[in-house]
Design an enzyme around this catalytic site. Structure first.
Site, PDB file in Angstrom:
ATOM      1  N   GLU A 194       0.867  -1.176   0.000  1.00 26.65           N
ATOM      2  CA  GLU A 194       0.000   0.000   0.000  1.00 26.65           C
ATOM      3  C   GLU A 194       0.903   1.225   0.000  1.00 26.65           C
ATOM      4  O   GLU A 194       1.157   1.837   1.031  1.00 26.65           O
ATOM      5  CB  GLU A 194      -0.930  -0.035   1.217  1.00 26.65           C
ATOM      6  CG  GLU A 194      -2.045   0.976   1.167  1.00 26.65           C
ATOM      7  CD  GLU A 194      -1.658   2.286   1.805  1.00 26.65           C
ATOM      8  OE1 GLU A 194      -1.077   3.136   1.091  1.00 26.65           O
ATOM      9  OE2 GLU A 194      -1.926   2.456   2.993  1.00 26.65           O
ATOM     10  N   GLU A 203       4.049   8.211  -4.555  1.00 25.92           N
ATOM     11  CA  GLU A 203       4.987   7.528  -3.660  1.00 25.92           C
ATOM     12  C   GLU A 203       5.860   6.520  -4.409  1.00 25.92           C
ATOM     13  O   GLU A 203       6.507   5.674  -3.788  1.00 25.92           O
ATOM     14  CB  GLU A 203       4.239   6.843  -2.509  1.00 25.92           C
ATOM     15  CG  GLU A 203       3.597   7.830  -1.551  1.00 25.92           C
ATOM     16  CD  GLU A 203       3.042   7.153  -0.308  1.00 25.92           C
ATOM     17  OE1 GLU A 203       3.285   5.936  -0.138  1.00 25.92           O
ATOM     18  OE2 GLU A 203       2.375   7.836   0.478  1.00 25.92           O
TER      19      GLU A 203
END
Length: 667
Positions: A194, A203
C-alpha cells in the site's frame, strides 16, 4: 456553563511556545524532511531539523544504533506523518484484510513493500496460518520491507507485542535494493503493498512495481491490491478559481502593483500538479459539468508502463466554465472484483456520511486562467499523460486544439502554494496593505525600508509607492529566485531593479550594509517561502528577526505588523478526532504500543501529551465551534522579543464534545 482555564508561555531562548492545554490539536503536513539510506554495515537516515523561528536548518544523520539519543526526535517526526490516520481508517483495514484472506489460501512466500507497522504482513502471516518457516523453505514466509528506520523500529515492537516476530522477516531497506539470494532466499509468490498517495503514483508506485516484477516476484504473482483505476470529473468553482488564477483577479485591483505583468502571466503560479484536497468540504462551491469518466487503469499483477497517454471526448452536462478537473481512484483489491476501496467524494458514493480520512483525498488539477467556457451537450477533448510518479491533464473544446503540454519548462517560474495565490489576488487584503504602507510612508524623505520576510508583494508596493525609498529585501527563503523575479517585473511596476537590494544568506544586517543609514520601516506579511503548514506562532519568526535587527533600527522606526494576537477556540471536530485517536486492536492485532510515538490523542498515559499540529480547519470534515474566539496572548513587535505569558477562561457556549482547541495568529 462549563469553563476551562488556558495558559500559554513563549520562551524566546528555546524558540518554543509552551502550552498547557486541555484538549487535542489537529493533524499536519510534516515540516521536516527525511532521506533514508543504507549501507552494508548499518542502517541510517538523514533527518532535516528546522528551527521555525530562525529558518536555520541542518541535516542530522541518525544511525540504527542511536535510537536512544534520537528517540524523542523520531517520535516528533512520526507524529507529523499520516501513519496514525491511515491506521485509524477502518474501511481500508477491513478491505485489505478481506482481500488478503481471500487471496492467500495456502503457505507461500509473501512480500510486503512499504510495510509500516507490519499490519499487512501480520494479516498475510495469519492467512497462511504458518509457523516459523525453515531456512530451506520459503513457504509460509512473509518478508516485510520498510526503508524508514524509525518505522522499522516501531514495526519490530508491534510484531513482538503480537507474537509475530518469528513469522515475519523484517528488512530495513528500499525494495529496489533487495536481491534474491542475498536479502531474500527466493522470489515471492504474493505481493501485498500500500504505497499510494492521493494522486496514486506520487509515492513511486510504478518504479516500485517495475523492479518488483523484474527482480523480486514470480511470473504471474498474486497481488493485493489487484488493480487501481483513476477517475475524473469537470467542475466549475469560483473558490478553486481563486486558488490559482492570480492574473485575472489582480486585474481587478487598483493598487498599481502587478505581480503578473502583461505578457508574463505564468512567471508566478501554482505548481503544475495534482493538488490533494477534501472536495466534500467545498461541495456547495462546486458545479458539476460532466459525468465521472475513467482515465487510467493500473494493474498490480503485471509490470506497469512508465508512460501512457489517454484521450477522451467528454460531454458537458450543463452550461458553465470549467475551472478544474477533480480526480480520485478506486482500488480493486481482489482478482474477482468483489472488494473495493474508493477515494471518491460523497456526491459519487451517495453516502450521507463518508469515510473521512486525511491520508487520501481527492485531487484538483487547475485549468489555466479563467478556464474553458462550455455549453450543455458540448464535447470537450480531454488528454491525460502519466509518468513514473505524476499525472498531467489537458482540456480543449472541439473548436480548439490541445496544446502540447510541457510539464518540464525551462522558463523561470516562481511557484507559490494555492493559498498564497488566493491571498495575493484578494482585493481587500491588498487594499489593507496598500493603505497601511501609504500611511507609513507619509512625510518620510528617502526612507530606508526593509522587507524582513519573503513578501514579493510588499517589496513591489513599497518601491511603487515611494520613488525615493531605499528598499532592502531579505528574502530568507526565496533568495536567488526572489532576485530573478524582481529583475523581470520591476519595469512593469514603475521602478528599476537596482532600487531593491537583496541580501542573500545574510543572517543580520549591519550599518555597513545600509551605508550607515538606520531603518525607517521594517515590514513583513509575514510569509516565509517553503514554510507552509507551520504552526501559527511559528510566524513569530518576524519578531525574532526584528529583535536581531534592533541595532540598525531608527528611534522612530515603524514596524508593520506592529503586533500579533494569538487566538483560540474550542471546537468539535469528530472526523479529525477519529483519525487521530488512540489505537487498540486493528483487525485483531494490538497496536496500542504505537500511540505515543505516532502522536495519538485521547487516553495517553502520563506524562505524554498529544502533539500540536497545524491544519486548515475547513479541511477537517465535520466542524462545530463550541466557544467564542478568544485572545490568549498579544505580541508587541515594537519591542524586542521577550518571554510572554497568557491566561484565559474558555466558556462553552455550545453543547458538544470538545475534541480540539484550535489556534490562529493574526496581525
Amino acid at each position: 456553563m462549563i469553563s476551562l482555564i488556558f495558559k500559554a508561555l513563549i520562551d524566546p531562548s528555546s524558540s518554543l511556545l509552551r502550552i498547557a492545554q486541555f484538549a487535542l490539536t489537529s493533524h499536519s503536513k510534516p515540516f521536516t524532511r527525511v532521506r533514508p539510506m543504507s549501507s552494508e554495515s548499518s542502517q541510517q537516515v538523514f533527518q532535516l531539523k528546522v528551527d521555525p523561528l530562525t529558518g536555520n536548518s541542518e541535516w542530522v544523520v541518525i544511525r540504527e544504533d542511536e535510537e536512544e539519543a534520537f528517540g524523542n526526535s523520531h517520535k516528533n517526526l512520526l507524529a507529523t506523518t499520516s501513519y496514525l490516520d491511515m491506521l485509524n481508517d477502518s474501511t481500508r483495514n477491513r478491505a485489505f484484510r478481506d482481500a488478503i484472506d481471500k487471496t492467500i489460501t495456502k503457505p507461500c512466500h509473501v512480500l510486503d513493500i512499504g510495510a509500516g507497522t507490519g499490519l499487512l504482513s501480520m494479516m498475510a502471516a495469519r492467512a497462511m496460518g504458518s509457523g516459523e518457516p525453515t531456512s530451506a523453505d520459503t513457504k509460509g514466509m512473509v518478508t516485510a520491507c520498510e526503508s524508514y528506520l524509525p518505522m522499522v523500529k516501531l514495526m519490530r515492537k508491534v510484531l513482538h507485542l503480537n507474537s509475530m516476530g518469528r513469522n515475519i522477516n523484517v528488512i530495513s531497506r528500499r525494495s529496489d535494493e533487495l536481491k534474491v539470494g542475498v536479502d531474500i532466499p527466493s522470489r515471492a509468490d504474493v505481493l501485498v503493498s500500500e504505497i499510494l498517495d492521493s494522486e496514486l503514483l506520487g509515492e513511486g508506485l510504478i518504479p516500485t512495481l517495475q523492479h518488483a516484477h523484474d527482480m523480486l516476484l514470480v511470473e504471474n504473482p498474486l497481488t493485493v491490491p489487484y488493480r487501481a483505476t483513476t477517475y475524473g470529473q469537470l467542475v466549475e468553482s469560483t473558490f478553486l478559481w481563486k486558488l490559482h488564477d492570480l492574473y485575472d483577479h489582480e486585474a481587478k485591483a487598483s493598487d498599481g502593483v502587478r505581480l503578473l505583468p502583461t505578457g508574463m502571466d505564468t512567471i508566478l503560479r501554482v505548481k503544475l500538479q495534482q493538488h490533494p484536497m477534501h472536495c466534500d468540504a467545498i461541495s456547495k462551491e462546486i458545479k458539476l459539468l460532466s459525468e465521472p469518466f475513467k482515465i487510467f487503469e493500473f494493474d498490480f499483477w503485471k509490470r506497469p508502463d512508465s508512460h501512457r497517454e489517454s484521450e477522451l471526448l467528454i460531454k458537458a452536462i450543463d452550461d458553465g466554465r470549467v475551472h478544474a478537473i477533480l480526480s480520485w481512484w478506486m482500488l480493486q483489491l481482489d482478482h474477482e472484483g468483489t472488494i473495493f476501496y474508493s477515494t471518491a467524494p460523497r456526491w459519487i458514493t451517495k453516502a450521507s456520511t463518508g469515510n473521512w480520512c486525511d491520508h487520501w483525498k481527492q485531487c484538483v488539477w487547475f485549468l489555466p486562467g479563467k478556464g474553458i467556457c462550455v455549453g450543455k451537450g458540448e464535447q470537450l477533448l480531454f488528454r491525460a499523460i502519466h509518468t513514473d510518479t505524476s499525472v498531467f491533464y489537458n482540456l480543449a473544446t472541439e473548436h480548439t486544439e490541445l496544446g502540447q503540454y510541457n510539464h518540464v519548462s525551462g522558463d523561470f517560474h516562481l511557484i507559490l502554494p494555492p493559498e498564497r495565490i488566493a491571498i495575493y489576488g484578494d482585493s481587500k487584503w491588498r487594499f489593507s496593505m496598500l493603505t497601511a504602507l501609504r500611511n507609513a510612508l507619509q512625510e518620510r524623505v528617502q526612507p530606508l525600508c526593509v522587507v524582513a520576510d519573503d513578501s514579493i508583494f510588499l517589496t513591489l508596493i513599497v518601491a511603487n509607492l515611494s520613488k525615493t525609498a531605499h528598499v532592502i529585501s531579505l528574502f530568507p527563503g526565496l533568495r536567488e529566485m526572489g532576485v530573478k523575479y524582481l529583475q523581470r517585473v520591476a519595469d512593469a511596476n514603475g521602478f528599476t531593479a537596482d532600487r531593491v537590494k537583496v541580501f542573500q544568506n545574510k543572517k543580520c544586517l549591519t550599518l555597513h550594509d545600509t551605508n550607515q543609514k538606520k531603518v525607517d520601516l521594517l515590514i513583513g506579511e509575514p510569509y516565509y517561502y517553503g514554510n507552509d503548514g507551520m504552526l501559527p506562532w511559528q510566524n513569530l519568526r518576524f519578531w525574532k528577526e526584528r529583535t536581531v535587527l534592533d541595532s540598525v533600527l531608527s528611534n522612530d522606526v515603524l514596524i508593520m505588523p506592529c503586533k500579533a494576537l494569538l487566538k483560540a477556540c474550542a471546537m468539535s471536530l469528530p472526523d479529525l478526532w477519529n483519525s487521530r485517536c488512540c489505537l487498540s486492536k486493528i483487525e485483531g492485532f494490538d497496536h496500542s504500543i504505537v500511540n505515543t510515538t505516532l502522536g495519538a490523542c485521547g487516553e495517553l498515559p502520563p506524562p505524554h501529551d498529544p502533539p500540536l499540529l497545524p491544519f486548515f480547519i475547513w479541511q477537517c470534515g465535520e466542524i462545530k465551534e463550541l466557544s467564542e474566539r478568544l485572545t490568549i496572548m498579544e505580541f508587541e513587535f515594537s519591542k524586542p522579543i521577550s518571554p510572554c505569558y497568557g491566561k484565559v477562561q474558555v466558556d462553552f457556549s455550545e453543547t458538544g464534545c470538545a475534541m480540539d482547541l484550535c489556534y490562529g495568529l493574526t496581525g
